[in-house]
Design an enzyme around this catalytic site. Sequence first.
Site, PDB file in Angstrom:
ATOM      1  CG  HIS B 290      36.892  45.031  44.717  1.00  0.00           C
ATOM      2  ND1 HIS B 290      36.574  45.354  45.997  1.00  0.00           N
ATOM      3  CD2 HIS B 290      35.787  45.258  43.965  1.00  0.00           C
ATOM      4  CE1 HIS B 290      35.311  45.765  46.019  1.00  0.00           C
ATOM      5  NE2 HIS B 290      34.809  45.715  44.800  1.00  0.00           N
ATOM      6  CB  SER B 308      29.183  45.339  48.978  1.00  0.00           C
ATOM      7  OG  SER B 308      28.761  46.544  48.419  1.00  0.00           O
ATOM      8  NE  ARG B 354      35.320  48.488  42.026  1.00  0.00           N
ATOM      9  CZ  ARG B 354      34.711  47.549  41.319  1.00  0.00           C
ATOM     10  NH1 ARG B 354      35.358  46.907  40.365  1.00  0.00           N
ATOM     11  NH2 ARG B 354      33.457  47.249  41.551  1.00  0.00           N
TER      12      ARG B 354
END
Lengths: 255, 661, 249
Positions: B290, B308, B354
Site C-alpha cells: 500500500h 487512506s 497502488r
Amino acid sequence: MVETSQRSTDPPLETAAATPKSARRKSYLASTVGVKTLMAITGLLFFLFLVFHLIGNLLLFVGPSTLNGYSHWLIVNPFLVPAEIGLLAIFAIHVFEAVVNYLRNRAARPTPYYQPVRRIFGRGWAGKPSRKSFASTSMILSGLITLVFVVVHIIQFKYGPNYPVTSPSDGTPGVRDIYRLVTHQFSSTWIMLFYVFCLTVIGIHLWHGLTSALNSLGVDSPRYTPALLKTGRVIAVIMAAAFLSLPLWVYFVWS
Amino acid sequence: MVLQTGVLAPERPVEQDIYRVADNDWRPQPPLKGPLADQWDHRKDEYKLVAPNNRRKHTVIVVGTGLAGASVAASLGELGYNVLSFCIQDSPRRAHSIAAQGGINAAKNYPNDGDSVWRLFYDTIKGGDYRSRESNTYRLAQLSVNIIDQAVAQGVPFEREYGGLLANRSFGGAQVSRTFYARGQTGQQLLLGAYQSLMRQVDAGTVTTFPRREMLDLITIDGRARGIVVRHLITGAIERYAADVVVLATGGYGNVFYLSTNAVNSNASAAWRAHKRGAFFANPAYTQIHPTCIPVTGDHQSKLTLMSESLRNNGRIWVPKKAGDRRPPNQIPVEDRDYYLERKYPSFGNLVPRDVASRNAKQVCDEGRGVGESGLAVYLDFHDAIERRGKEYIRSEYGNLFEMYERITGEDAYETPMRIYPAIHYTMGGLWVDYDLQSTIPGLFVLGEANFSDHGANRLGASALMQALADGYFVAPYSIANYIASAAPEPISTAHEAFSESVYEVQARINALLSVNGHRTPRDFHRQLGHLLWDEVGMSRNDAGLRHALACIPQLREEFWKDVMVPGTPDNKNYNLEYAGRVADYLEFAELMAIDALHRTESCGCHFREESQTPDGEALRIDDEFSYVAAWKFAGVGAQPLLYKEPLEFAFVHPSQRSYK
Amino acid sequence: MRLTLLIWRQQGPDVPGKMVEYEVNDISPDMSFLEMLDVLNEQLILSGSDPIAFDSDCREGICGMCGLVINGRPHGPNRFTATCQLHMRFFNDGDTITIEPWRARAFPIIKDLTVDRSAFDRIMAAGGYVSSNVGAAPEANSILVPRQAADSAMDSAACIGCGACVATCKNASAVLFVGAKLTHLADLPQGDPERARRAVRMVAQMDAEGFGSCSNEGECQAVCPKGIDLLNIATLRREFNRGVKMGAK
Ligand SMILES: Cc1cc2nc3c(=O)[nH]c(=O)nc-3n(C[C@H](O)[C@H](O)[C@H](O)COP(=O)(O)OP(=O)(O)OC[C@H]3O[C@@H](n4cnc5c(N)ncnc54)[C@H](O)[C@@H]3O)c2cc1C
Ligand code: HEM
Ligand code: HEM
Ligand code: SF4
Ligand code: F3S
Ligand code: FES
C-alpha cells in the site's frame, strides 16, 4: 515440562463465554441499576423534605411567634406521624442501600492503584469531561456524617427540652417554644461549629447527589445535562448557605 | 540490506535445486456447470445436506475469529453444528479484521450508476490481473449483495443518506460507487456484527469459544483433517481437539515482512503448519503493498500505520531532484523538486494504482532521493491544495488523517509536507482451495485472507472484507455440510496416536526453542528476515535478488536455531515463546515465498519482476506461460517443494494488459 | 530520552505482585509507548529475565487489546488515545512513569500487565446481539434508518471493548461498555424487537460478573479512547427499567 492435557471435544470443557445463567440476578432491586434508582428516589424525596424543612426553619428570621405557630401546627397535625414514618423509611432505605452499594462497589475494585491520580479539588480526576469531584468521591463519608448529624439533631431538637411559650409575643402560650430551643442551642459555640461542619458536608453531598440522582433515573441529554449539572450545584450551595445562615445568624447576630 | 552475519551468498543454485514441477495434469476443481451466473446455484443443488437432528453430532473446529472465522462459526452454530471457535486474542472481537477502515464492496447498484454483479466481477478479475478463477470471482460478486443484507440485519450502522437509505462511495479509483462504509471503521462494525452473532450462538450452546489459543498443528488421520493441537497461551498447556471438519480462517501472512499494516499477532503459522501436513500453498509471492503509509522512524518500530489512499486526490508527491539533498522541504525550491509521478504518468499523475505508486516511491528512494531521517520516504505535499482550495477544505476532507499523522510523527501536515512510504498490507496468496473452499486435505476448509481464492495477483480496495464474509456466511456453511454428508467422518478420540505424536512434536519444538539459550531475540531475527524480504521479495523483484534471498534465508534459519534467546518457562503466559515459534515458521515460509517469486518470471498485479516489463517500465504479463495458479506441495524444510499448476481458463472474459500513461 | 519505569510485576493470578523499577535509555520520542516497552523487553530477554507481559494487537487503537494504567490514568495522559497510540514525545527526559494493569475484580490479573476481560464476552453473549440468522435477512434498503439514528448508533458502536472505563471507575463499573452496546442496538430498528430482553439480560450478566454500580462520576468517558458518552449510561438505565417493566427475562 510442558503439561499435556487430554481433551476431548464433548462436552465443551472451557469457554470464555460459558454464561453462568444461574448467576444472573433476578430481582430488580438487587441489580446495580435498581439499587441506584432506589437511592436516587429516596435521596430526592429526602431532599424535598429538606426544602420544606428549610423553609419552615427560615421562619426563625420572621420571629418567634411565626416559627412557634408553624411548629405547633406541625406538631398537632394528624399527618405528622405518618409523614415521620415515611421519612424514616425513606432515610433508612437510602442509608441501607448506600451501605450495600458502597460495599459492593468496593468489592468490585479490591486492589487500589499504586499511583492514584491526585487531584482533590477541581474538575474531574481524569480531566474533561469527567464529573468526578471531591464530593463524588466522598459520598459515603458525607452520607455517614449526615447520618450522625441527623441522629444528634433529632435528639437535640425533637426530643430536646420542651420549653413552653410564656409570652404571647412569642406565640400561643403553652405551646412548644421552638424559637427558644433553637436560639438556645445555637448560642453554644460547640453546637454552632458542629452545625456549620455538618451542614457544609450535607451541601457537599448534594453537590454531587442532585444531578447524580437524575442521571440514575435515566435523565441525561446533551441539551440539558450541562445546565442540570450547574443547577444541581447551585441548588446545593443555596441549600447549604440557607441552612448555615441559621446557626450563624443566631450565634453572631441574635445573641 | 546485507545479512548481518556477513556470510556471502553461495553459488547460484540451478533451477532443479530450488523446486520441482509435478508432471501430471492437475485438474482439482469440481466440474462446474452452465454459464457463470448459474454455476453456484448448480453447485449448491449438487451439495448433500445434513439432517437437522444429526448436526449436533458433528463437530467443526474453526480457527480464527476474523470476519471469515466468526461468520462461518456463527452460521454453522445457527444450523446446529457443534462448533469450537479458536483465536489468539483474548476475545474473538479483536481479530485483525477489526482494523479495516475503508469499506466493503457490493454490487447493489443503489446509486444507479451502472454497477452490476458482472461489473464487480469484471473489475475484480481485471484488478487481479487475470490470475484468479472466473468461477470463484463471479460467485464473490454475486454474494456481495447478500452480505450487505445480512450485516444491516445484524445492526451494522452503515452510513445513510438523509432519506434513510444506505449511502455509497467510490473507492480506490472505481468508476462506480459500490462501497458501503461505517465511518472509517467498517471492518470493526462488520466484525462486531459477526462477533455478536457468534456470541449469540455461544449463549445458545452451539458454539464454544477458546480464546487465547494458538493453533500449532493440524491433525490428519487417514488423509483427512481431524483435529488440531493448540497451546493455551495463559497456562501453556498443549491441548487437543478432535472434529469432523477443520476450518482455517487465520488471516494473511503479511507479517513475514516484519513491518506491515497487520496486527502484531497476525501470523503465518496456522497456514504453514497445515501446509506441512499436506495442504498446498498457492501463489505465496502475491503480496500487496500500500503506497500511503506513515514511514518507518527507526528500528524500534513494531508496525506500520495505513493512511487512506484518498490523500492522493489532493496531495502532490515529490522528492528532491538531487540525491542527498537534506534541506528541509520548505527550503527546496520548486525547480529542485521532482514530482515524479506527474512527470512519468502525465494522465494519471498522483492517482496511479497502488502498485505503480509504490514501486516508484521505492525507486526514487533507492536512488538516494528519499526524504526524512531514514531516507525511506517521499513527500506528499498539500501546499498547493491548501493554496487552491483553502485550509478549511483540506481540514474537512482529511482532518482526522492529519490528526493521526500528527499523533504519530509529531508533525503538522498543514505546514510541512507529509512523509509517506509504501508498506505491506495484504496477501493474495494463501492455502490452495477448490471452489468449495476445501484445501487439498479433505475436511480442511480455508476461508478469508488465509486462502488464495478470489483476488488473483492484486486485490481491489474494499473487497477483502467482502470475500471473508462471502466465504463465511454463504459458501462454507453449504460446502462443509456437503463434506460431512458425503464423507461421513467417524467419531474420533483425542487419544488417537496421531494426536499424541503431534503433541510430542509440538512440545519438542517448544522445548527446543527454550533451550537454545543464545544471544539474539526472536524480534531481532524477525527484523532481519523482514529487511531481507522487503529488499528482495518486496515491491520489485529480480532474479539475482531472489536468489540472494534464497541463499540467505536458510542461513538465517540455521542461525536462529543456534542463537535465539527465549527466556521464561513454557507453563505460563510467555509471549516471547509464542513469538519465537511464529518467527521460526516465517523462516521456513519465506523460502517458499521467494521460490514462488523466482519461478514466476512474468510480472502480474503486485508481483513485479524487473525482467518482465513493457518498454515504459510497466508490468508485463506473460499469459502463454503463466496463466496458472502455482500450488506448492511441501517436501520438507529446506527441501525442494513440488509445484502443481492449476491452469486458469478464461471462457467469459478476455485478459487484457493495463496501462496508466 | 532516559526514563525510570515503575511497573507492576505479578507472576500469576494467585501470586502477590509488586511494583518493580526499571531504567530505559535511548528512548526516541518517535516511539510509541508499547514500542518503548518492546525495547525494555528486548533488554530483559537478553539478560535472561522474564519479559513483561502485556497485551496488544492492532497497535492502531481499534482492537481494544492493549490497555495500561499509565501514571494512574488508563491509556495514559491523552484523550481519545489508546495505549498503543500514545507516543513517547508526550513524556520528558528523566520522567518516572508508573505502569499498572487494569484493576477490577471482574478483570483478574493473568500476568504482569495482562488481565482477563472475558467477562465482557459473557455480557455480550447474554444479549448483545440482534437475532438474525444468516439467510433470513431482508433486502438491506427495505428498512429505512434515519441518518441521525445511524449516526448516533455508530457513536456508540465505536466502543472497542478495551475496558478502560472499568479500569478507571472507582466502582469498576461496566455501564459505559454495556450502555454503548444497548444504545447502539436500541437506536436502530433492527435492534428494536429484542430491546427489553437484551437490556435485562446484559445488565444481569454484568452484575453477576462482579462489576460495580455507577456513581455518575464520568471518569469513564474522560479516559475512553473512543469518547463514548455518558448518555449511553442513562440509556442503559432507561432500557433496563423499560425491560423490567415489560417483564423481560
Ligand atoms: C489496516 C488495514 C486496513 C484494511 N482495510 C480494508 C478495507 O477497507 N476493505 C477491505 O475489504 N479490506 C481491508 N483490509 C483487509 C482485510 O481487513 C483483511 O483481509 C480481512 O479482514 C481478513 O479477515 P480474515 O477473517 O481472513 O482474517 P483475520 O481478521 O486476520 O483473522 C485471523 C484470525 O485468526 C486467528 N489466528 C491466526 N493465527 C492463529 C493461530 N495460529 N491459532 C489460532 N488462531 C489464529 C486470529 O486470532 C484471528 O482471530 C485491511 C487490512 C488492513 C491491515
Ligand atoms: C440529607 C440527607 C440525604 C440526602 C438529601 C441525600 C441525597 C442523596 C442523593 C440525591 C444522592 C444521589 C443518588 C444517586 O446518585 O442516584 C445520594 C447519594 C448517596 N447518598 Fe445520600 N442523601 C442523604 C443522606 C445520606 C446518608 C445518611 C447516607 C449514609 C450513608 C448517604 C449516602 C449516600 C451515598 C453513599 C450516595 C452515593 C451513591 C453512589 O455511589 O452512587 N446519604 N444521596
Ligand atoms: C440549621 C438547620 C436546622 C434547624 C434549625 C433545624 C431545626 C429542627 C427542629 C426545630 C426540629 C424539630 C421539629 C419538631 O420536633 O417539631 C427538627 C427536626 C428534624 N430535622 Fe432539622 N433542622 C435543621 C437542619 C436539618 C437538616 C440539615 C436535616 C437533615 C439532614 C434535618 C433533619 C431533621 C429531621 C429528620 C427532623 C425530624 C423531623 C420529624 O420527626 O418531624 N434538619 N429540625
Ligand atoms: S466504552 Fe470506551 S473505555 Fe469502555 S470498553 Fe468501550 S471503548 Fe473502552
Ligand atoms: S466512571 Fe464509574 S461511576 Fe459511572 S460514570 Fe463512569 S461508570
Ligand atoms: S493494540 Fe489494538 S487498540 Fe491498542
